[in-house]
Design a protein around this motif. Structure first.
Motif, PDB file in Angstrom:
ATOM      1  N   ILE A  81       0.835  -1.205   0.000  1.00  0.00           N
ATOM      2  CA  ILE A  81       0.000   0.000   0.000  1.00  0.00           C
ATOM      3  C   ILE A  81       0.868   1.252   0.000  1.00  0.00           C
ATOM      4  O   ILE A  81       0.577   2.230  -0.703  1.00  0.00           O
ATOM      5  N   ALA A  82       1.991   1.220   0.749  1.00  0.00           N
ATOM      6  CA  ALA A  82       2.916   2.362   0.741  1.00  0.00           C
ATOM      7  C   ALA A  82       3.477   2.575  -0.663  1.00  0.00           C
ATOM      8  O   ALA A  82       3.573   3.714  -1.148  1.00  0.00           O
ATOM      9  N   GLY A  83       3.841   1.477  -1.339  1.00  0.00           N
ATOM     10  CA  GLY A  83       4.346   1.590  -2.706  1.00  0.00           C
ATOM     11  C   GLY A  83       3.291   2.069  -3.677  1.00  0.00           C
ATOM     12  O   GLY A  83       3.563   2.855  -4.586  1.00  0.00           O
ATOM     13  N   SER A  84       2.038   1.615  -3.473  1.00  0.00           N
ATOM     14  CA  SER A  84       0.959   2.011  -4.385  1.00  0.00           C
ATOM     15  C   SER A  84       0.616   3.491  -4.236  1.00  0.00           C
ATOM     16  O   SER A  84       0.197   4.146  -5.188  1.00  0.00           O
ATOM     17  N   LYS A  85       0.805   4.044  -3.042  1.00  0.00           N
ATOM     18  CA  LYS A  85       0.466   5.447  -2.805  1.00  0.00           C
ATOM     19  C   LYS A  85       1.599   6.403  -3.158  1.00  0.00           C
ATOM     20  O   LYS A  85       1.374   7.503  -3.667  1.00  0.00           O
ATOM     21  N   PHE A  86       2.840   5.973  -2.882  1.00  0.00           N
ATOM     22  CA  PHE A  86       3.967   6.907  -3.014  1.00  0.00           C
ATOM     23  C   PHE A  86       5.069   6.425  -3.939  1.00  0.00           C
ATOM     24  O   PHE A  86       6.131   7.046  -4.006  1.00  0.00           O
ATOM     25  N   GLY A  87       4.829   5.324  -4.656  1.00  0.00           N
ATOM     26  CA  GLY A  87       5.844   4.828  -5.573  1.00  0.00           C
ATOM     27  C   GLY A  87       7.106   4.415  -4.841  1.00  0.00           C
ATOM     28  O   GLY A  87       7.062   3.780  -3.785  1.00  0.00           O
ATOM     29  N   TYR A  88       8.262   4.832  -5.383  1.00  0.00           N
ATOM     30  CA  TYR A  88       9.555   4.464  -4.799  1.00  0.00           C
ATOM     31  C   TYR A  88      10.028   5.468  -3.745  1.00  0.00           C
ATOM     32  O   TYR A  88      11.110   5.303  -3.178  1.00  0.00           O
ATOM     33  N   THR A  89       9.248   6.489  -3.473  1.00  0.00           N
ATOM     34  CA  THR A  89       9.705   7.610  -2.648  1.00  0.00           C
ATOM     35  C   THR A  89      10.134   7.196  -1.248  1.00  0.00           C
ATOM     36  O   THR A  89      11.027   7.809  -0.652  1.00  0.00           O
ATOM     37  N   LEU A  90       9.526   6.150  -0.697  1.00  0.00           N
ATOM     38  CA  LEU A  90       9.810   5.756   0.685  1.00  0.00           C
ATOM     39  C   LEU A  90      10.792   4.589   0.783  1.00  0.00           C
ATOM     40  O   LEU A  90      10.894   3.948   1.837  1.00  0.00           O
ATOM     41  N   MET A  91      11.552   4.338  -0.287  1.00  0.00           N
ATOM     42  CA  MET A  91      12.535   3.252  -0.252  1.00  0.00           C
ATOM     43  C   MET A  91      13.526   3.448   0.905  1.00  0.00           C
ATOM     44  O   MET A  91      13.947   2.488   1.553  1.00  0.00           O
ATOM     45  N   TRP A  92      13.905   4.687   1.153  1.00  0.00           N
ATOM     46  CA  TRP A  92      14.860   4.982   2.226  1.00  0.00           C
ATOM     47  C   TRP A  92      14.334   4.527   3.590  1.00  0.00           C
ATOM     48  O   TRP A  92      15.107   4.085   4.450  1.00  0.00           O
ATOM     49  N   ALA A  93      13.019   4.635   3.787  1.00  0.00           N
ATOM     50  CA  ALA A  93      12.427   4.235   5.070  1.00  0.00           C
ATOM     51  C   ALA A  93      12.563   2.735   5.281  1.00  0.00           C
ATOM     52  O   ALA A  93      12.769   2.269   6.414  1.00  0.00           O
ATOM     53  N   ALA A  94      12.439   1.962   4.195  1.00  0.00           N
ATOM     54  CA  ALA A  94      12.593   0.507   4.298  1.00  0.00           C
ATOM     55  C   ALA A  94      14.008   0.144   4.735  1.00  0.00           C
ATOM     56  O   ALA A  94      14.209  -0.758   5.556  1.00  0.00           O
ATOM     57  N   VAL A  95      15.002   0.876   4.201  1.00  0.00           N
ATOM     58  CA  VAL A  95      16.406   0.611   4.549  1.00  0.00           C
ATOM     59  C   VAL A  95      16.655   0.951   6.019  1.00  0.00           C
ATOM     60  O   VAL A  95      17.268   0.176   6.760  1.00  0.00           O
ATOM     61  N   ILE A  96      16.162   2.110   6.453  1.00  0.00           N
ATOM     62  CA  ILE A  96      16.335   2.497   7.863  1.00  0.00           C
ATOM     63  C   ILE A  96      15.653   1.479   8.781  1.00  0.00           C
ATOM     64  O   ILE A  96      16.167   1.123   9.845  1.00  0.00           O
ATOM     65  N   GLY A  97      14.474   0.996   8.351  1.00  0.00           N
ATOM     66  CA  GLY A  97      13.771  -0.003   9.142  1.00  0.00           C
ATOM     67  C   GLY A  97      14.602  -1.242   9.390  1.00  0.00           C
ATOM     68  O   GLY A  97      14.618  -1.786  10.503  1.00  0.00           O
ATOM     69  N   PRO A 102      16.138  10.696   1.541  1.00  0.00           N
ATOM     70  CA  PRO A 102      15.024  10.914   2.485  1.00  0.00           C
ATOM     71  C   PRO A 102      14.095  12.043   2.038  1.00  0.00           C
ATOM     72  O   PRO A 102      14.487  13.202   1.992  1.00  0.00           O
ATOM     73  N   VAL A 103      12.885  11.682   1.671  1.00  0.00           N
ATOM     74  CA  VAL A 103      11.860  12.637   1.247  1.00  0.00           C
ATOM     75  C   VAL A 103      10.553  12.226   1.905  1.00  0.00           C
ATOM     76  O   VAL A 103      10.250  11.034   2.008  1.00  0.00           O
ATOM     77  N   LEU A 104       9.771  13.199   2.340  1.00  0.00           N
ATOM     78  CA  LEU A 104       8.468  12.915   2.948  1.00  0.00           C
ATOM     79  C   LEU A 104       7.376  13.597   2.124  1.00  0.00           C
ATOM     80  O   LEU A 104       7.104  14.789   2.311  1.00  0.00           O
ATOM     81  N   PRO A 105       6.733  12.864   1.198  1.00  0.00           N
ATOM     82  CA  PRO A 105       5.620  13.455   0.453  1.00  0.00           C
ATOM     83  C   PRO A 105       4.460  13.800   1.389  1.00  0.00           C
ATOM     84  O   PRO A 105       4.361  13.269   2.495  1.00  0.00           O
TER      85      PRO A 105
END
Length: 436
Positions: free
Chosen positions: A46-62, A190-193
């Motif tokens: 759902i995160a990918g469907s809403k924001f595309g690749y923008t939150l990839m950095w959050a997955a790495v930090i996780g 790191p970007v926060l849409p």
């Protein structure tokens, strides 16, 4: 320190540091397979469907956050020769009260959730067969019998097979949708849409972040790693666990971004969202890919089921053992914690009683809507567990309870403090979203 000059079964001195080697990997595979559930994959989709690749950095930090937490749990077990619950108990009786209420209530609702999640892909694969309740009961009984009659070594091998199936299927599906490599790397910035804060926090704190992280130290002991000579091995094992978890997160983010983002396909939240994805995959790539995905869905759900059946039952058995024994005696008897003690716990009455608790009472929830008050209590206790784990580990590993050599450095303290802060924010949000 809990080391001795005794020898192992191979004749090596028990206190000699082992070289980190891939041949020892095991508990990390178990914790990765258990921690990644169907609901986690849907949240990532759902995160990918809403924001595309923008939150990839959050997955790495996780993944980095989870590596730090699990490493801390494993380090406590190996450095002190004491279990995590034994450490919690030393912080005061409040930890015993919290854990007792949590583990009983959590197990009751989680049991029904895990059985339903494992049944969903089977019903989708065999739509003309028995219904969801039948398959949920069957998967629960199979999980019960498997954990009841098998020891850790067999359990680990089966979990390795299941995570192998998960890995192949998830990576295959991500490859089929043809990821945008440039956008993937751009997503590491790191970007926060707008509207993405909660999804970002969920990605960092959600996938692989459950009570199974606390069970990691118990699996380390069940493997036969019982003192600080295994520290390097444990750290390699732990990194493998959360790098594997990271691959799942990134692959699902790719699928969400490529398959769902552009077409604005909405998924049902929770485990049923993977059934929706199976239908999208069938429309796009054919029935073969959809069925393969459902097999991976089953491996994801069933590995979480048997992982919890085994790991949390070990924790409960230790809880009962510690509760019955005086604190000083508990610390003394734990000095040589290892595979023998873990095997004894797996044969114990509390271990098997908790297995039964996870399996049979939750079956009643398959016919009933979850009672309102129970949902609220479960949600509150569950939201507080990860902050509880992070902050108590921070406390234990900076105190005299841990040998000086293995206490936290500034990096560990920083990561555990960051984890605690993150999980407190997530806790507040989860409690606010409950249907009060």
């Amino acid at each position: 320190m809990a080391e001795t000059s005794a020898t192992t079964g191979t004749g090596e001195p028990a206190s000699r540091p082992r070289k980190s080697s891939w041949k020892y990997i095991g508990p990390g595979i178990v914790v990765a397979a258990t921690g990644v559930g169907a609901g986690d994959l849907v949240a990532t989709l759902i995160a990918g469907s809403k924001f595309g690749y923008t939150l990839m950095w959050a997955a790495v930090i996780g993944c980095v956050v989870k590596i730090s937490l699990a490493e801390a749990a494993g380090r406590w077990h190996l450095a002190t020769g004491r279990t995590l619950f034994d450490g919690w108990r030393s912080l005061g009786p409040w930890t015993t009260v919290y854990f007792a209420v949590y583990v009983v209530l959590w197990g009751f609702i989680y049991g029904a959730t895990a059985m339903s999640s494992s049944a969903l892909p089977i019903v989708a694969l065999f739509p003309d067969g028995p219904g969801l309740k039948f398959w949920a009961i069957v998967t629960g009984l199979i999980g019960l019998a498997f954990v009841w009659f098998n020891r850790y070594a067999v359990f680990e091998k089966v979990m390795t097979v299941l995570i192998g199936i998960m890995f192949v299927v998830v990576v295959y599906v991500a490859a089929r949708v043809v990821p945008d490599v440039g956008a993937s790397f751009a997503g590491l910035l790191p970007v926060l849409p707008d509207g993405s804060l909660l999804y970002t926090l969920g990605l960092i704190g959600g996938v692989g972040g459950t009570i199974t992280m606390a069970a990691y130290g118990y699996w380390v002991n069940a493997k036969g790693w019982s003192n600080s000579s295994w520290m390097k091995v444990m750290r390699l094992d732990n990194r493998v666990a959360y790098i594997t978890t990271g691959v799942f997160v990134v692959a699902m983010l790719i699928v969400g971004a490529e398959l769902l983002h552009a077409s604005q396909v909405a998924l049902t939240s929770g485990d049923r969202g993977l059934i929706d994805l199976g239908k999208v995959l069938e429309d796009r790539f054919g029935a073969g890919t959809a069925k393969l995905f459902l097999v991976g869905f089953f491996a994801t759900s069933f590995s979480s089921l048997i992982g919890v059946w085994h790991g949390v039952s070990l924790m409960f058995a230790d809880f009962v053992e510690r509760f019955r024994a005086p604190a000083a005696e508990g610390a003394k008897t734990e000095a040589n914690e290892g595979a023998d003690v873990a095997e004894r716990r797996q044969r114990s009455l509390p271990f098997r009683a908790y297995l039964l608790w996870l399996t049979f009472p939750p079956m009643t929830l398959l016919w009933l809507d979850e009672p309102f008050g129970l949902v609220i209590a479960y949600g509150v206790l569950g939201a507080f567990f990860m902050p509880f784990l992070a902050l108590t580990l921070l406390w234990l590993l900076n105190s005299s309870r841990t040998p000086g050599e293995w206490r936290n450095g500034w990096v560990s303290n920083g990561m555990l403090a960051l984890s605690g802060l993150l999980f407190i924010v997530l806790c507040v949000q989860q409690v606010r979203e409950l249907p009060w």
